[in-house]
Every structure is written in C-alpha cells, then in structure tokens.
Design an enzyme around this catalytic site. Structure first.
Site, mmCIF file in Angstrom:
data_model
loop_
_atom_site.group_PDB
_atom_site.id
_atom_site.type_symbol
_atom_site.label_atom_id
_atom_site.label_comp_id
_atom_site.label_asym_id
_atom_site.label_seq_id
_atom_site.Cartn_x
_atom_site.Cartn_y
_atom_site.Cartn_z
ATOM 1 N N ILE A 198 0.819 -1.214 0.000
ATOM 2 C CA ILE A 198 0.000 0.000 0.000
ATOM 3 C C ILE A 198 0.854 1.266 0.000
ATOM 4 C CG2 ILE A 198 -1.954 -1.161 1.046
ATOM 5 C CD1 ILE A 198 -1.145 -0.020 3.748
ATOM 6 N N GLY A 250 6.235 -0.212 1.116
ATOM 7 C CA GLY A 250 7.454 -0.889 0.666
ATOM 8 C C GLY A 250 7.451 -2.386 0.950
ATOM 9 N N GLY A 280 5.570 -3.784 13.645
ATOM 10 C CA GLY A 280 4.914 -2.825 12.755
ATOM 11 C C GLY A 280 5.415 -1.404 12.947
ATOM 12 N N GLY A 291 3.968 1.427 10.451
ATOM 13 C CA GLY A 291 3.136 2.412 9.744
ATOM 14 C C GLY A 291 2.177 3.194 10.615
ATOM 15 N N GLU A 292 1.672 2.598 11.681
ATOM 16 C CA GLU A 292 0.691 3.304 12.502
ATOM 17 C C GLU A 292 1.282 4.039 13.701
ATOM 18 O OE1 GLU A 292 -1.546 -0.079 11.691
ATOM 19 O OE2 GLU A 292 -3.455 0.990 11.746
#
Lengths: 772, 205
Positions: free
Chosen positions: A494, A497, A726, A728-729
């Site tokens: 999305i 990467g 993770g 991204g968030e």
C-alpha cells in the site's frame, strides 16, 4: 474493544495456515536487510508505467457513476430515470427497483441494508448508478435523474444523539454500545494522589482521502467476475463481493497489484465495487467506476471525532496513581467502531494501578467511519499526552522525566497483563530526548520567550495496540535454474514498501540479487491468501513466512547438493549463492551448477507464518519530539523540527523506514493543525468542506525542513523469525499531542480541541492579551 | 443529448478561460499562459456534445483527436490516448496529481481543456523517459525514495522538472514552493525535497 478482536480482521474469516515447521532463529548479522535500498518497483512508480486500478483501459470499457442522497436522512419515494435514459451514450441505469441490483449489503453487527436502500441514513448513500460511454456522460446522466425524497429529521451532533428528543438513526435508538474497562480502584487512586487534574478534550473527525480515488474496473467473462480494485486487501474484497452477489469465491477474482493509498479506508470492498460488477453484467462490458473526490469525503470512511474527559492522579515523585477516562464518539450511521481503541493508550501506555474507562458509541446521520491509521490512538494520545504534561508542570517535573517514571514492562490493558516481548519505550524517550536536544531547547526557549515569536518544545510517547502480525500467511517462492526467483504473496503493497522488504528477505537468505526477483502479489487468482495490509502487521506477518519459504528452498538445495557432493546434509552450509562443505571448505558448488536443479528447472519453496509467542504481547513503541514557533500576534504556528524515535524491532529497509516515520508525522501534523470535517448543524446537516480546498491536508509548506528518524532497534527473537514489528501506525500516534504540548510550552495556551489552527489560537491569544 | 442538457453543459471558450485563470495561478509558475493568447484572438464558441478535431503535441508526437470541447486535457491523456502516468486525484485543481508541462511550465491537466492545449508542447511523465531509461528527476526520486504509494509521484516529478527547467539551482525554500501545489497524502515531502536537490545536482553534471 476486546483484546482479541483486531479491526482489520473484523468480518473476515481468515483460513488457518499450517504450522511452519522448524522456525529459524533470528539473523545474527545481515548483508541486505536493514540497508537503505530503493524500492523494487520504483521504476514502475516513477516512469508512469505502474498500472493502478483506475489507470486500466480495457477493450470496450465503459464508465460508471453513482447518484448519492443529498440529505443526511431521507426516504427515497420515487426515482425517475427517464431524463437520463434520453441522453446519448447512456447504456444502463440501475436503482433500488432494478432486479439485478436487489442486493443485500451487510454492515457490521447485523445491520443490513439494500445496495440502493430506500432509507438513506447519511448524505452520500447510493441511490442509483449509471453506465455510459464516457465519464462525462455518466455524470450528466446522474445529474438529471429525478429523485423524490421524503426528507426526515436528522441528528448529526453526537453529543446530542442520546437526548430523548433526538431523531433516531435506527429504530433501536442511537446508542450503539458502551464499552467499559476497569482495573484497581480509581477512587482510592485519586485519594492517594498528591496532584489530581481533570480536563475535557475533543478531536474532530478526519477524512482519509488517499490520493487514488476509491474505485475499480469490473469485468465479466461468462460467470466469472474480475475486479481490478484499488484496495489494501484483495481477499477481503473477494469475500465481500462474493457474499453480496452470492457467487462462489472461485468466480470472483480480485486483483490490485498497485494501489494509490488507503490508510484503512480501502481495507474492504465498498458498495461501489458491487455496483460496478452489476453495471458490467448489465452492459456486458467492462465498467470503470471511480468515485469523485467529493464522494470519498462522504461515503468511504473517516476517523471519528472523540469527546473525551480525562482525570489523572499522580504522586509527588511522579508515580501515576489513577486514570479515569470517558469518551463519546460516533462511527456515523452504521456500527463502525466509533470509539474503537480510543482508550487503549490510557489503559496500556504508562504504568498505572487503577484505570477506569467508559466509551460510548452513538449513531448519527453521517458517513460511516472506517479504520483510519492507528484507529483511536491519536485521539487518546491527544488527551493522555497533554494530561501528562499538565501533571508534570504541576509537579515541577520535566515532562520527559514524568514519562520515564512510569514505563511498564507488561501490557497492562490486556487480560492477564502479559509481558511485552520487547519494549523500547524507555529508550525511545531517553534517546529521542537526547538526540533532539530536549533539555537545552527547553532551557533556551524559557529564557528567550518574550517577543512576538515564541518557541516551545513538546513530546509524546506511544504504544500501538497490535503491530506484531501473526498467522495466517502462506508464501510461495520459486527458484529457477538460472538462480532467479519468483516471489508469490497475497499481500498488497500500500506504499509502505512491502514488496521491497520481502524481496530483501529472499535476497538475504538465497543470495540472489534484488533485480532478479520478480514479485507476483495481491491477486486472488494467482497468489496465496493474505489478510488486508493494515494494522502495521504486514511486515511482521509476511516477512517470517517469506523467510520460511526461502529456507524451504535452501533445504531442498542442500539435499540436492549433498547428493552431488556425496556428503552429509548436516555438513553443508550456505555462503552467498554457493553451498560449501563445512569440513572441507574447498569443496563447494554454485547453486546454479547443481545438476538436479538444472534438470528440474525450478524449486518451489512454501513458507507459513508461525504463531506468535503465547502469553506475550508483541507491540511497537515510539516517542516523538517537536519544536514549534507561534506568532502571538497572528496565531500562526510554524513547526520548526520533528524527531521520531521508534521501536519497531528490526529495521528492514532504512530508506523506506525513514519515509514511513516522516509520513506518519506529516499526517499527524494535519490531524493537529488543519484537518476537520464540518457538518452544517444549522440548516441542512450536510458536510460543507468536502474537497481539498476547504479541507486542507498538510502541503510541502507545512512540514518542517528538519525531520529526523531515530530507529530504536532492539532484538526481539520472540516476536517472529525476522524480529520486525509494525511501523506504519505508531508513527502517527503521538504527533498531534506533541504539537499541542509544544504550543503550550511556547504560549501557555493549552489547545484541547483539534485543530490548533489560527482562528482557534487567535481567540485564545487575544483573551490572554486582554488579561494582560 | 437533449437540448436542455446541451444548454446546461454548454460552455464557451471565453467563459472557461476566465474561470481557468484563477485555478492556474495556484499551480506553480507565474503568468497566465492561455489568457494572453485568448485576448489576442476572437473567442471561438463550440457547442457541448459536438466533437472537434484537434491536434495535440504530446511528448513531441502529434495526436489527431476528436474531442468534446468540455473534455479536459487530463481526460484525453488518460482515457482517450492511454497515457495513464498522469493521474487524477481530484479533477478540480486541488492536488496536482495531474501536473504536466505545457511549454515547460507545470500545469494541472484537470484544469486545462484539451482544446486549450492545441499549439502548445505538452510533456507528461512518460515524456521524461529516454527510451526505457528514467529521466534525471525520475532517477533522483528512485534513489531518495521520494514516494510511498506512488500515485502523486508523476505530478511531483513534473512539478520538479518544471521547477528545474525554470530554475536549475533552486534554494530549499524554492523547492518547497515548487512542489507546494502537489499534495502527497503519504507525506513523502521530506524525501521529495531531497530528490529535487539531488536532481538539480545531477542535471549540472
């Protein structure tokens, strides 16, 4: 929200994957992983040759458009399509009375509606749709369809939704749910505190608006539907469309190899997906249906607004004794997680023996929410991190020191309070503060803050609710006889990467060059099952499975090599693209020279994602620091610099890692300073700022020139076999609160309601000036 | 199309140009490209729904096309010719995803009618390629990872290309202004600035 229900898997039946077998231990040193490497699909994305779903041009393709309800609450009495039928180039029009469009749409928690429901619960509900030869004609047709509405009383103010005279969104009433949580005894906690503070906070509704508009191209071949959809999860779209159209899963192929951003708003199919399929069937031609920007503001999700109150107690030495939190929020007109995870940071981030939260989710007549990058967290952070600063000030403590005083090692908010596999919260705050020059900046600003331009620093910490990933995932890696590789995975990239990182994992294990790895992904017809890319779980979910698949190939190669070199399997080891005999180093064979591989042509390796450790919680952590300059005459806020210190386990690719950190901060700047949905509470109940002019995103001029990313890279062998968590968030969670804290540090004004923009600040500054 | 519709959809060249001028001012460089020429010539009036035969010069190639007067350059590039490197983000001059160069100046293709682009040199992201090789700005975007989802990227690249053609060695402030008409929701701005700096250096060599 319950501990085990993760929003990105809601309503999705994910298949179980087999046990991965032998789980390799984490890498001790790496040659590819962690480097700053350009993306494997960078050529496609910069040359203009990457085909996004909205780019597709299929032979004989026509264009769809949707007519949407202009009222927040109305009943469709009659639809007259005749004026549109007369327009040259219009091929078909479907409405609620079209037999092919008589389709149920399942919302969450048992709320069903029709695809074109006569009872429109929010502005932007689909009423009819058109297919025409070109997009202009399709829009012309939509404009002349005559709809007779019975306009119904509406409620759009969530704070008034439970009033006895409030119009009902659904017959059962406007209360969706009340979620409560309690541990310890808050009354006792407040009694033990030396300082108690209580304050209301409010964050406004934020809209995702990814750059690529929501939409798809639908195409039938006989009874098989192919959808090219801009989505974060092709399998989630497949399931939803198959259910709505009552098709076998095998008859719905969803492909979305490139997509232009989602941020949670493209986790599942939309009504538009099903509408395009029906239009394609009726016209017997491929249909491209791409929403307008305006439609994406109304109908495809948002981050709910939150009305919060936080009360906190702390001892003189900085030990938190109690936190009490209430929140009212709304997911709009259907159940959509209006308060989901808003209280998570209060429950989990800082050590506190007594915590009580109560979150009330109500219906209003507005577009349903969809998960938005770290659902609930930036809102909760806005309250908690500002409160921490307020407590620190009352105690004459440095805000950094107060947070460091309350660092937990267990996930307090979860049942049984399991330990984190790793937590870098302390290191993020300490190293972040040091690298930022926190103490010096505070000192400098204190002594020089007398003029019109005043500077201040602010910070905030964070944990992300999930971010450890987990099963299911199945990956297939094929090694061809010339040493090149095909990597097959279901996950969407999305923009984070994903493809590049997975190729790097293969390269690390098999010694193959990145340019010799071809990736097939995000296509239900050709790739393996994957959950949608969201929840900051794609790398920790997929990378261990990719590694297992590569190792599977290695095992097969070593079996072949053992036969060829006439030695023990156990005596062999990999070195780059060669296999060597450990006891006789001079004896070695290049992978591509193995006769059996040459003969066989290809080796197929399969990798599964193993389970997460039992009774442990895998979470990423972070801390962000910023310095702002406030013009006390104009109310303008300029962000001078930002630093993001994040513990997301192993850094897989430093280049894309930094990009994520800066991107998360940029989105947080928008949440703090410029973005908010405005509904007309006076006359119409409609959204009034449904475009990028009136709803302002951060531009190149709104981000600081000085942005730093400081990875806090801790070993986490328990998390998974790549040690990645993770990213991204968490990178967008503490941003807004850090900015608010910096504005306070600069001016003494505490902005408790987003956005902290000029109209808001100037009022407060004027008040302050009057008080003298 | 019925009479009623053609009246509603009808737009004259002059009325369009008047409204377009305001939109274009926000794009990038100064100066109204088309309004100058329109004042010199008498306005041509075309009826909506009637096709016009035009020739557009796109990436140095002539394209003979039948277009409706209301069709934007963006629509013609993407849906008629199939040059889909140019993206649509809003269709109303807000985001810059559709930025192309018209006579070397960055313009929003969604705010430019196809008929307006006649007689001008249109360059799209595909036009920056040298055969299969990426152009300099594209290479810099790859090296600096100046994008995430990549959907705004063509527009960012074209805005940067236009900036560098007009100003080969921009200051960091000029770079920020040069791409300030191009939204990136992923927030890759920091890397975009680095890419434009790198591209400026590469172009000097």
């Amino acid at each position: 929200m319950k501990n085990d229900s993760v929003y990105y898997l809601k309503d999705i039946t994910a298949p179980e994957t087999p046990e991965p077998g032998e789980n390799p231990s984490p890498w001790t040193n790496t040659t590819i992983i962690g480097k700053r490497l350009p993306r494997v699909d960078a050529y496609e994305r910069t040359s203009g040759s990457a085909l996004y779903p909205s780019d597709l041009l299929l032979p004989n393709m026509v264009y769809g458009a949707v007519l949407r309800c202009p009222h927040p609450h109305a009943r469709v009495k009659r639809v007259n399509t005749r004026p549109a039928e007369g327009i040259k180039g219009v091929l078909t029009i479907i409405t609620g009375t079209t037999p092919e469009a008589d389709v149920w749409w399942r919302n969450e928690d048992g709320y069903r509606s029709k695809l074109f429901d006569p009872h429109c619960h929010y502005e932007g509900e689909a009423v009819a749709a058109v297919a025409a030869l070109d997009p202009y004609t399709a829009q012309d047709a939509v404009k002349v369809i005559q709809v007779e509405y019975e306009v119904l009383p509406y409620i759009i103010d969530e704070e008034r939704a439970l009033d006895s005279d409030a119009p009902r969104v659904h017959p059962k009433g406007n209360l969706v749910d009340t979620e409560s949580y309690e541990r310890g005894d808050v009354d006792q906690g407040f009694a033990q505190a030396d300082v108690v503070r209580e304050r209301p906070f409010h964050t406004r509704c934020e809209i995702h608006t990814p750059m690529e508009l929501h939409g798809c191209v639908a195409e039938w071949k006989g009874d098989t539907l192919t959808l090219h959809e801009s989505t974060q999860g092709v399998y989630a779209v497949q399931a939803k469309v198959a259910e709505a159209l009552r098709l076998p899963l095998s008859r719905v192929r969803v492909s979305g190899r490139y997509m232009g951003g989602g941020f949670g708003s493209k986790l599942k199919a939309g009504k538009y997906t099903v509408i395009s399929a029906i239009l394609a069937r009726k016209t017997a031609r491929p249909v491209k249906l791409v929403l307008t920007r305006e439609e994406t503001y109304l109908a495809v999700g948002n981050r709910p607004s939150s009305h919060m109150t936080l009360k906190a107690g702390v001892k003189k030495d900085g030990t938190l004794t109690a936190l009490q939190f209430t929140c009212t929020g709304t997911g709009g007109a259907y159940p959509a997680g209006g308060v989901a995870l808003v209280d998570w940071l209060i429950r989990d981030l800082y050590t506190c023996p007594s915590v009580k939260t109560e979150c009330r989710d109500v219906f209003i007549n507005a577009g349903p929410a969809r998960p938005f990058r770290a659902p609930g967290h930036p809102q909760g952070s806005w309250a908690l991190e500002q409160m921490m600063d307020e407590l620190a000030e009352a105690l004459h403590m440095d805000p950094v020191d107060l947070r460091l005083k309350n660092i937990p090692t267990v996930s307090q908010g979860r049942t049984g309070q399991p330990a984190y596999t790793s937590t870098g919260l302390k290191e993020c705050i300490e190293s972040g503060a040091q690298s930022f020059g926190w103490k010096a900046a505070r000192q400098r600003n204190k002594s020089s803050n007398t003029g019109t331009l005043r500077r201040g620093v602010g910070m905030g910490g964070c944990v992300w609710f999930v971010g450890g990933g987990g099963p299911p995932s199945t990956i297939i890696v094929k090694l061809f006889k010339d040493g090149s590789v095909n990597l097959n995975m279901g996950a969407s990239d999305i923009g984070t990467g994903t493809k590049t990182i997975m190729a790097m994992v293969v390269a690390e294990e098999l010694g193959v060059k990145l340019k010799n790895i071809q990736i097939e992904n995000a296509d239900t017809g050709t790739t393996q099952y994957a959950t949608p890319s969201g929840g900051s779980k794609t790398v920790p979910t997929e990378s261990p499975a990719v590694r297992n698949a590569a190792i599977h190939i290695k095992q097969k190669l070593m079996e072949m090599a053992a036969e060829e070199l006439d030695c023990d399997f156990e005596d062999l080891e990999f070195e780059g693209d060669e296999i060597i005999v450990s006891s006789r180093k001079e004896q070695r064979i290049k992978i591509t020279d193995i006769p059996k591989l040459k003969k066989q042509g290809v080796i197929v390796g399969v990798g599964y994602r193993g389970p997460n450790p039992e009774n442990k919680s895998v979470n990423p952590f972070g801390a962000q620091f910023c310095e702002v300059e406030v013009n006390t005459r104009t109310g303008e806020v300029r962000i001078l610099r930002f630093l993001g210190a994040h513990d997301s386990g192993r850094v897989m690719n430093r280049l894309t890692y930094d990009n994520q950190v800066f991107g998360g901060i940029t989105m947080g700047i928008g949440f703090a300073l410029t973005e908010f949905r405005v509904l007309d509470t006076g006359q119409t109940g409609k959204m009034v700022n449904r475009n990028w002019h009136d709803y302002k995103l951060p531009t190149a001029l709104d981000v600081p020139a000085d942005m730093k990313s400081l990875p806090i890279e801790l070993d986490d062998p328990e998390a998974n076999n790549t040690g990645a968590k993770g990213l991204g968030e968490p990178v967008t969670i503490p941003t807004a609160a850090a900015i608010a804290n910096a504005i306070y540090d600069a001016t003494g004004i505490r902005i408790t309601e987003t956005p902290a923009f000029v109209p808001h600040l100037i009022t407060r500054l004027n008040d302050l000036a009057k008080e003298g | 199309m019925s009479d009623k519709d053609s009246k509603r959809g009808g737009i004259t060249r002059r009325s369009f140009i008047t409204t377009m001028g305001a939109g274009v001012a926000g794009v990038a460089a100064s100066g109204a490209l088309f309004s100058g020429t329109s004042q010199a010539k008498a306005p041509e009036i075309h009826k909506a729904g009637e096709a016009m035969r035009i020739t557009l010069t796109i990436n140095d190639h002539p394209y003979v096309l039948l277009v409706e007067p209301r069709w934007t350059l963006l629509h013609v590039l993407r849906e008629v010719i199939g040059l889909t490197g140019t993206k649509e983000g809003c269709g109303r001059g807000e985001c810059g995803a559709c930025t192309v160069l018209i006579d070397d100046i960055p313009r929003y293709a969604c705010m430019t009618l196809a008929v307006e682009a006649q007689g001008h040199a249109v360059t799209t992201v595909e036009g920056l390629m040298h055969g299969e090789d990426l152009g300099v700005v594209q290479q810099a975007f790859v090296q600096k990872d100046a994008f995430q989802c990549g959907y705004c990227t063509s527009g960012q690249i074209m805005a940067s290309e236009g900036l560098l053609r007009a100003n080969p060695l921009p200051s960091s402030e000029e770079i920020r202004r040069g791409v300030s008409g191009n939204l990136c929701r992923c927030g890759a701005y920091t890397h975009i600035f680095e890419a434009v700096e790198a591209a400026a250096e590469m172009k000097q060599k």
